[in-house]
Design a protein around this motif. Structure first.
Motif, PDB file in Angstrom:
ATOM      1  N   ASP A 695      43.252  50.606  53.020  1.00 36.97           N
ATOM      2  CA  ASP A 695      41.761  50.194  52.903  1.00 36.97           C
ATOM      3  C   ASP A 695      41.475  50.020  51.443  1.00 36.97           C
ATOM      4  OD1 ASP A 695      42.641  52.809  52.750  1.00 36.97           O
ATOM      5  OD2 ASP A 695      40.625  53.847  53.413  1.00 36.97           O
ATOM      6  N   ALA A 696      42.470  50.748  50.571  1.00 39.19           N
ATOM      7  CA  ALA A 696      42.049  50.555  49.068  1.00 39.19           C
ATOM      8  C   ALA A 696      42.783  49.064  48.780  1.00 39.19           C
ATOM      9  CB  ALA A 696      42.932  51.620  48.309  1.00 39.19           C
ATOM     10  N   PHE A 697      43.547  48.798  49.554  1.00 36.78           N
ATOM     11  CA  PHE A 697      44.062  47.368  49.332  1.00 36.78           C
ATOM     12  C   PHE A 697      43.296  46.186  49.647  1.00 36.78           C
ATOM     13  CE2 PHE A 697      46.170  43.611  50.785  1.00 36.78           C
ATOM     14  CZ  PHE A 697      47.078  43.209  49.622  1.00 36.78           C
ATOM     15  N   ASN A 698      42.663  46.353  50.738  1.00 34.04           N
ATOM     16  CA  ASN A 698      41.671  45.619  51.311  1.00 34.04           C
ATOM     17  C   ASN A 698      40.390  45.505  50.326  1.00 34.04           C
ATOM     18  OD1 ASN A 698      42.906  44.707  53.571  1.00 34.04           O
ATOM     19  ND2 ASN A 698      42.087  46.594  54.924  1.00 34.04           N
ATOM     20  N   ARG A 699      39.827  46.634  49.615  1.00 32.59           N
ATOM     21  CA  ARG A 699      38.798  46.563  48.772  1.00 32.59           C
ATOM     22  C   ARG A 699      39.242  45.978  47.578  1.00 32.59           C
ATOM     23  NH1 ARG A 699      38.001  51.899  50.521  1.00 32.59           N
ATOM     24  NH2 ARG A 699      39.194  52.941  48.726  1.00 32.59           N
ATOM     25  N   TRP A 700      40.361  46.174  47.187  1.00 30.85           N
ATOM     26  CA  TRP A 700      41.029  45.435  45.879  1.00 30.85           C
ATOM     27  C   TRP A 700      40.890  44.035  46.039  1.00 30.85           C
ATOM     28  CZ3 TRP A 700      44.926  42.171  45.517  1.00 30.85           C
ATOM     29  CH2 TRP A 700      45.413  41.832  44.089  1.00 30.85           C
ATOM     30  N   ARG A 701      41.372  43.469  47.358  1.00 27.33           N
ATOM     31  CA  ARG A 701      41.551  42.099  47.722  1.00 27.33           C
ATOM     32  C   ARG A 701      40.242  41.385  47.756  1.00 27.33           C
ATOM     33  NH1 ARG A 701      44.123  39.821  53.512  1.00 27.33           N
ATOM     34  NH2 ARG A 701      44.260  37.672  52.830  1.00 27.33           N
ATOM     35  N   ALA A 702      39.289  42.238  48.003  1.00 21.99           N
ATOM     36  CA  ALA A 702      37.832  41.705  48.145  1.00 21.99           C
ATOM     37  C   ALA A 702      37.201  41.424  46.801  1.00 21.99           C
ATOM     38  CB  ALA A 702      37.142  42.645  49.043  1.00 21.99           C
ATOM     39  N   ASP A 703      37.663  42.288  45.950  1.00 24.43           N
ATOM     40  CA  ASP A 703      37.387  42.379  44.675  1.00 24.43           C
ATOM     41  C   ASP A 703      37.833  41.570  43.676  1.00 24.43           C
ATOM     42  OD1 ASP A 703      35.369  44.249  45.471  1.00 24.43           O
ATOM     43  OD2 ASP A 703      36.260  45.991  44.368  1.00 24.43           O
ATOM     44  N   TRP A 704      39.094  41.293  43.884  1.00 31.31           N
ATOM     45  CA  TRP A 704      40.017  40.351  43.183  1.00 31.31           C
ATOM     46  C   TRP A 704      39.469  39.141  42.953  1.00 31.31           C
ATOM     47  CZ3 TRP A 704      43.358  41.074  39.524  1.00 31.31           C
ATOM     48  CH2 TRP A 704      44.350  40.226  39.309  1.00 31.31           C
ATOM     49  N   ARG A 705      39.321  38.939  41.358  1.00 28.29           N
ATOM     50  CA  ARG A 705      38.801  37.723  41.135  1.00 28.29           C
ATOM     51  C   ARG A 705      39.897  37.053  40.112  1.00 28.29           C
ATOM     52  NH1 ARG A 705      36.178  38.308  44.376  1.00 28.29           N
ATOM     53  NH2 ARG A 705      34.114  38.869  44.881  1.00 28.29           N
ATOM     54  N   ALA A 706      40.160  35.765  40.830  1.00 29.61           N
ATOM     55  CA  ALA A 706      41.639  35.245  40.005  1.00 29.61           C
ATOM     56  C   ALA A 706      41.037  34.463  38.839  1.00 29.61           C
ATOM     57  CB  ALA A 706      42.164  34.283  41.161  1.00 29.61           C
ATOM     58  N   SER A 707      39.729  34.217  38.817  1.00 24.02           N
ATOM     59  CA  SER A 707      39.131  33.417  37.602  1.00 24.02           C
ATOM     60  C   SER A 707      39.172  34.021  36.161  1.00 24.02           C
ATOM     61  CB  SER A 707      37.592  33.395  38.007  1.00 24.02           C
ATOM     62  OG  SER A 707      36.861  34.448  38.068  1.00 24.02           O
ATOM     63  N   THR A 708      39.438  35.475  36.384  1.00 30.33           N
ATOM     64  CA  THR A 708      39.429  36.184  35.228  1.00 30.33           C
ATOM     65  C   THR A 708      40.800  36.376  34.555  1.00 30.33           C
ATOM     66  OG1 THR A 708      39.818  38.190  36.266  1.00 30.33           O
ATOM     67  CG2 THR A 708      37.641  37.722  35.826  1.00 30.33           C
ATOM     68  N   TRP A 709      41.801  35.611  35.256  1.00 29.09           N
ATOM     69  CA  TRP A 709      43.331  35.483  34.982  1.00 29.09           C
ATOM     70  C   TRP A 709      43.599  35.053  33.723  1.00 29.09           C
ATOM     71  CZ3 TRP A 709      46.985  38.364  37.074  1.00 29.09           C
ATOM     72  CH2 TRP A 709      48.195  37.891  37.023  1.00 29.09           C
ATOM     73  N   PRO A 710      44.202  35.773  32.849  1.00 26.59           N
ATOM     74  CA  PRO A 710      44.258  35.257  31.313  1.00 26.59           C
ATOM     75  C   PRO A 710      44.834  34.263  31.422  1.00 26.59           C
ATOM     76  CG  PRO A 710      45.780  37.317  31.907  1.00 26.59           C
ATOM     77  CD  PRO A 710      44.922  37.055  33.308  1.00 26.59           C
ATOM     78  N   THR A 711      45.947  33.945  31.961  1.00 28.51           N
ATOM     79  CA  THR A 711      46.696  32.756  31.609  1.00 28.51           C
ATOM     80  C   THR A 711      45.902  31.717  32.385  1.00 28.51           C
ATOM     81  OG1 THR A 711      48.172  33.182  33.313  1.00 28.51           O
ATOM     82  CG2 THR A 711      48.816  33.667  31.222  1.00 28.51           C
ATOM     83  N   SER A 712      44.985  31.659  32.997  1.00 31.69           N
ATOM     84  CA  SER A 712      44.452  30.590  33.513  1.00 31.69           C
ATOM     85  C   SER A 712      43.763  29.504  32.567  1.00 31.69           C
ATOM     86  CB  SER A 712      43.057  31.018  34.427  1.00 31.69           C
ATOM     87  OG  SER A 712      43.451  31.447  35.805  1.00 31.69           O
ATOM     88  N   GLY A 713      44.138  28.149  32.984  1.00 28.02           N
ATOM     89  CA  GLY A 713      43.700  27.334  31.979  1.00 28.02           C
ATOM     90  C   GLY A 713      44.987  27.027  30.869  1.00 28.02           C
ATOM     91  N   THR A 714      45.606  28.317  30.358  1.00 27.61           N
ATOM     92  CA  THR A 714      46.352  28.095  29.262  1.00 27.61           C
ATOM     93  C   THR A 714      47.654  27.359  29.981  1.00 27.61           C
ATOM     94  OG1 THR A 714      47.214  30.109  29.629  1.00 27.61           O
ATOM     95  CG2 THR A 714      45.755  29.922  28.093  1.00 27.61           C
ATOM     96  N   LEU A 715      47.794  27.356  31.265  1.00 29.26           N
ATOM     97  CA  LEU A 715      48.890  27.005  31.946  1.00 29.26           C
ATOM     98  C   LEU A 715      48.572  26.038  33.200  1.00 29.26           C
ATOM     99  CD1 LEU A 715      50.999  30.321  32.005  1.00 29.26           C
ATOM    100  CD2 LEU A 715      51.867  28.115  31.167  1.00 29.26           C
ATOM    101  N   GLY A 716      49.388  24.974  33.362  1.00 30.19           N
ATOM    102  CA  GLY A 716      49.261  24.110  34.371  1.00 30.19           C
ATOM    103  C   GLY A 716      49.296  24.854  35.628  1.00 30.19           C
TER     104      GLY A 716
END
Ligand code: C2E
Ligand code: CA
Ligand code: CA
Length: 716
Positions: A695-716
Motif C-alpha cells: 500500500d505504501a508503494f501504491n501511494r508512492w506511485r500515485a504521488d510520484w511526479r517524474a516532472s521534478t526529476w533533476p536530470t529532466s531536460g538536461t539529458l535527451g
C-alpha cells in the motif's frame, strides 16, 4: 624379518668342501702309501734277485757242482763271511745255497752267509747240514724248478726270501736263496706310511685353506647381497648392491636383479604414497597428509594457524572456460600459495615425508598450515594471501583471472588440540565467512551458537508462511532520463513476532543452502503474480522483478512453477521479470540454459543481478536470452575512479548486447547525475525510494511526479 645368518652359507660351503677334501686326501694318501709300499717290495725283490744271481759268481768255479760226499771245503767259513759281507752290502740279510739229492732226501746247505760272531757261535748252516723245517716254497722250487718268493719264520728270524733253482752237472737240483729281513721291510713300510700321512696332512691343510678362501670369496658377494636384501626388507629401498664387483657372473646378475627389485619396490611405494597422500593434479598433500602434518605439529607442541583457502570462482571458471582452465587456475594457486613465506626463518616448515605447508582438500579448497609463526592478525593473513594470489594478474583465453579467496581460520592449540577437530572448526569458519560474504572468518564457539540460532530461524520459516509473517516490499526502478517508473523489484521481508523485521540476508542464504528456498520462492511468485494481475486489472500494469535463487534455477520444474503461479492469478508473463545472479548462471549451465530459454519464450523479461561481482564472460552473456543488466550496488555506493571505469565498461558492454542497464544502490543525487553522464538507463535506490509494503508503494506511485526529476531536460 631376519634372514639366514651370514655365517650359514659360508659354513655350509666350507663343510662340503671339507668333506670332499677328507675323502680325496684319504684316497690320495692311501694311493701314495700303496705306491711307496710297492716300491719297497719291488726294490727288495730286485735286491733278492741280484743277490741270488751274485752267489754263484762269488763262490769258486765248480763249487756248486762239487761231490756231495766230499769233506767240507777248506774255505767254507771264508765263503760264509764273504757271502755275509755281500749280503750286508746289498741290503740283504743272508744269501745261501741248498741242495736236495732227490725228493725224499733232506734239504742241505751247500753254502751260507754268516757274520764272524755267528761263525764263532756256530749259528749258521754248516756244509751239507740239513735245513730243518724248510718253508714250503723252497721245497716247491726243488720240485718244479721255478722261482718262488716266500715270507716265513725260522730259527734265524722272519724273512722275505727268493728261491732261484739251478741244476748241477750230476743232474741234482740246487736252489740259491736270498733273504731280506721282514722287520726291515716293515720298518720301511712304516716310514712310507708316515711319509704318506705327512703328505696327506699337508695336502689336507692346504686344500682346507683353499676351501676357506674359495668359500669366503664365493659367499662374500652373496653375503653382501643378503645384507642388501635385509636392508630392503627393513624399508631401506635406497640400499644397492655393487654390481661391478662381480664382473659378469650370476652373482652380478643377481645383484643387478636385486637392485632393479629395490628400485621397483621404491617406485611402487612412492606411487602408493602418492595415491594415499597426494592430490594428483597439484601434487600437494591431501586431507590425509594434512591430518598427519597437523597431528605432528600438535604432538610437537607447536602453535600455529590452519587456514582453509576457498577459491571463490573456480566453479565459474570451470563452467565458462572449461576444466583445463580450472586445472590451470588450481596449479597457479598451488604455486603461489607454496611460495608464501619462503624465506621467513621465523616460520617453521614441518619436514617429513608427507608434510608441507600447502594441501589441497579437494575441489576448490586448499589448506595452509603454518606453525610457529609470528603473530599476524586475520586481516594481515588475508592480505598476505590475497596479495600473493592476486599480485600478479594472469589471463586465460584473454580473460583476466582474479584469484579471489575466502579464508576459514583456526589457531592451535587455541581452537583444538586434535587434528580432526581443528579441521572441522576450520570448515565451520570457512562456511561462516561464505555465508556472511566476508573475505575471512576465524572460528569462534559463539558464532556456532549464532549459527544454531539461524538454524532455528530456518525451522520457523514454514510457520512464518502459515502465520503470514512474510511480506513483500516493492522498490521502484525509474528511467534515468525522465524519472518515469519503469519497473519494481519485489523484496522479501519477514516480520518475526519476537525479533521484529528480519533482513533477507539473515534467512535467504540458509534457506538456499537447505533447499527450503523453494517454499519461499513459490510463496513470493504467487504474491507477485497476484499483485501484477491486480495492477493490470486496474489499468496500471507494472513489471515486477523477482529474485531467483540458484537452487530454483537448478530445478527442472522451475519454469512450470512460474507458469502455474501466473495462471492461478491470471497474470501475464510480460509482467514478471526474473533476476538471476551470475552465480546462478554458473550453477548448472545446461539446466540453467533450458530454464532461461523456456522462461524467455513464455514472454518473461530476464535480468542479470549483481553484475560485476561474478565472473560472466562476454561471450557467454551474449548467448543468453537476457534483457537487463543490473550493476551491483557496491560499485555505485563507492563510485571511485576504479569503480567508475567498471560501471562505464559495464554500461557499454550492456548496450553492445542491446541490454537495458540498471544501476542499483543509488543513494545520492550526485550518483544519479554521474550515472546519467555515463549513459546508464535505469536507477534503483534509496534516493528514489526504499523498498515499501504494497500500500505504501501504491501511494508512492500515485504521488510520484517524474516532472521534478533533476536530470529532466538536461539529458535527451
Ligand atoms: P538484491 O537482489 O541485490 O536486492 C537489492 C538489495 O539492495 C535489497 O536489499 C535492497 O533493499 C537494497 N537496496 C536498494 N536500494 C538501495 C540503496 O540505495 N542503498 C543500499 N545500501 N541498498 C539498497 P534486501 O532487501 O536486504 O535484499 C538483500 C538481498 O536478498 C537481495 O539482494 C536478494 O539477493 C535477496 N533477496 C531479497 N528478496 C528475495 C527473494 O524474494 N528471493 C530471493 N531469492 N532473494 C531475495
Ligand atoms: Ca535483485
Ligand atoms: Ca542486486
Amino acid at each position: 624379518m631376519k634372514l639366514s645368518k651370514p655365517w650359514g652359507v659360508q659354513a655350509k660351503i666350507l663343510l662340503v668342501f671339507t668333506a670332499i677334501n677328507i675323502v680325496a686326501t684319504a684316497a690320495y694318501t692311501l694311493f701314495v702309501y700303496q705306491l711307496k709300499t710297492d716300491g719297497i717290495y719291488e726294490a727288495a725283490d730286485a735286491s733278492l734277485r741280484a743277490g741270488a744271481h751274485a752267489v754263484p759268481r762269488m763262490l769258486p768255479a765248480g763249487y756248486l757242482d762239487q761231490p756231495l760226499q766230499a769233506a767240507p771245503p777248506a774255505q767254507y767259513k771264508e765263503h760264509a763271511r764273504a757271502l755275509y759281507h755281500y749280503s750286508q752290502q746289498a741290503g740283504l740279510r743272508y744269501v745261501y745255497a741248498f741242495v736236495q739229492e732227490n725228493s725224499q732226501s733232506p734239504v742241505r746247505y751247500l753254502a751260507d752267509a754268516a757274520s764272524v760272531a755267528e761263525i764263532r757261535a756256530h749259528r749258521y748252516g754248516q756244509f751239507l747240514q740239513t735245513y730243518l723245517k724248510p718253508p714250503p716254497e723252497l721245497l716247491q722250487t726243488f720240485r718244479d724248478g721255478q722261482q718262488h718268493v716266500a715270507e716265513y719264520t725260522d730259527q734265524f728270524g722272519q724273512f722275505r726270501s727268493l728261491f732261484v733253482p739251478g741244476v748241477r752237472q750230476d743232474g741234482v737240483r740246487y736252489v740259491i736263496g736270498a733273504d731280506i729281513d721282514l722287520a726291515y721291510l716293515q720298518a720301511r713300510r712304516q716310514d712310507a706310511l708316515y711319509a704318506s700321512l705327512l703328505i696327506g696332512a699337508g695336502i689336507f691343510g692346504l686344500s682346507l685353506l683353499l676351501s676357506w678362501w674359495v668359500a669366503r670369496n664365493l659367499t662374500r658377494p652373496v653375503l653382501a647381497l643378503l645384507r642388501v636384501t635385509e636392508r630392503i626388507t627393513h624399508g631401506d629401498y635406497a640400499a644397492r648392491a655393487s654390481v661391478h664387483h662381480h664382473g659378469q657372473d650370476e652373482v652380478a646378475q643377481l645383484a643387478a636383479g636385486l637392485n632393479a627389485m629395490g628400485e621397483a619396490i621404491a617406485q611402487r611405494e612412492q606411487a602408493m604414497l602418492q595415491l594415499i597422500y597426494r592430490d594428483k593434479l597439484t601434487g600437494l598433500g591431501n586431507r590425509l597428509a594434512l591430518d598427519e602434518a597437523l597431528s605432528t605439529a600438535l604432538a610437537g607442541q607447536h602453535s600455529g594457524v590452519l587456514m582453509l583457502v576457498h577459491l571463490d570462482r573456480l566453479r565459474a571458471i570451470n563452467d565458462l572456460l572449461g576444466f583445463a582452465a580450472g586445472d590451470t587456475v588450481l596449479q597457479v594457486t598451488t604455486a603461489r600459495l607454496s611460495a608464501l613465506w619462503p624465506h621467513d626463518s621465523q616460520v617453521h616448515r614441518l619436514s617429513g615425508p608427507h608434510e608441507g605447508r600447502v594441501h589441497r582438500l579437494g575441489g576448490n579448497v586448499f589448506a595452509l598450515l603454518v606453525t610457529d609463526m609470528p603473530t599476524l592478525d586475520n586481516a594481515a593473513l588475508y592480505q598476505h594471501i590475497s596479495q600473493a594470489l592476486e599480485g600478479e594478474p594472469f589471463t586465460l583465453d584473454d580473460q583476466r583471472i582474479d584469484l579471489t579467496v575466502t579464508l576459514g581460520i583456526v589457531r592451535f592449540p587455541l581452537h583444538g588440540k586434535l587434528a580432526g577437530m581443528l579441521l572441522r572448526h576450520a570448515e565451520v569458519a570457512l562456511y561462516t565467512a561464505k555465508q556472511a560474504h566476508k573475505p575471512w572468518s576465524e572460528y569462534s564457539a559463539e558464532r556456532v551458537v549464532s549459527r544454531r540460532e539461524q538454524l532455528s530461524l530456518l525451522g520457523e520459516l514454514r510457520r512464518a508462511i502459515e502465520q503470514h509473517e512474510l511480506h513483500v516490499f516493492y522498490q521502484p526502478q525509474v528511467g534515468i532520463a525522465h524519472g518515469e517508473l519503469v519497473q519494481a523489484e519485489a523484496l522479501l521481508r519477514w516480520l518475526h513476532p519476537e525479533r521484529g523485521w528480519v533482513p533477507p540476508s539473515a534467512f535467504i542464504p540458509f534457506a538456499e543452502q537447505t533447499g527450503r528456498i523453494r517454499m519461499l520462492t513459490d510463496w513470493l511468485l504467487h504474491q507477485v503474480a497476484q499483485q501484477v494481475a491486480a495492477w493490470r486489472a486496474s489499468g496500471t500494469p507494472l513489471t515486477m522483478s523477482v529474485n531467483v535463487a540458484i537452487h530454483d534455477l537448478e530445478d527442472p520444474d522451475f519454469a512450470a512453477r512460474v507458469a502455474a503461479a501466473l495462471q492461478r492469478h491470471g497474470a501475464l508473463a510480460q509482467d514478471m521479470c526474473l533476476e538471476i545472479t551470475e552465480g546462478g548462471l554458473m550453477a548448472d549451465p545446461a539446466q540453467t540454459h533450458t530454464t532461461l530459454n523456456t522462461l524467455h519464450h513464455a514472454g518473461h523479461r530476464m535480468a542479470i543481478d549483481d553484475f560485476g561481482t561474478g565472473y560472466s564472460s562476454l561471450a557467454y552473456l551474449s548467448r543468453l536470452p537476457v534483457n537487463e543488466l543490473k550493476i551491483d550496488r557496491s560499485f555505485i555506493i563507492d563510485l571511485n575512479p576504479h569503480n567508475r571505469s567498471i560501471v562505464l565498461s559495464t554500461i557499454s558492454l550492456g548496450h553492445a548486447l542491446e541490454l537495458d542497464v540498471v544501476a542499483e544502490g543509488v543513494e545520492t543525487e550526485a550518483q544519479l547525475r554521474e550515472l546519467a553522464a555515463l549513459g546508464c538507463d535505469v536507477v534503483q535506490g534509496y534516493w528514489v525510494a526504499r523498498p515499501m509494503p504494497c500500500d505504501a508503494f501504491n501511494r508512492w506511485r500515485a504521488d510520484w511526479r517524474a516532472s521534478t526529476w533533476p536530470t529532466s531536460g538536461t539529458l535527451g
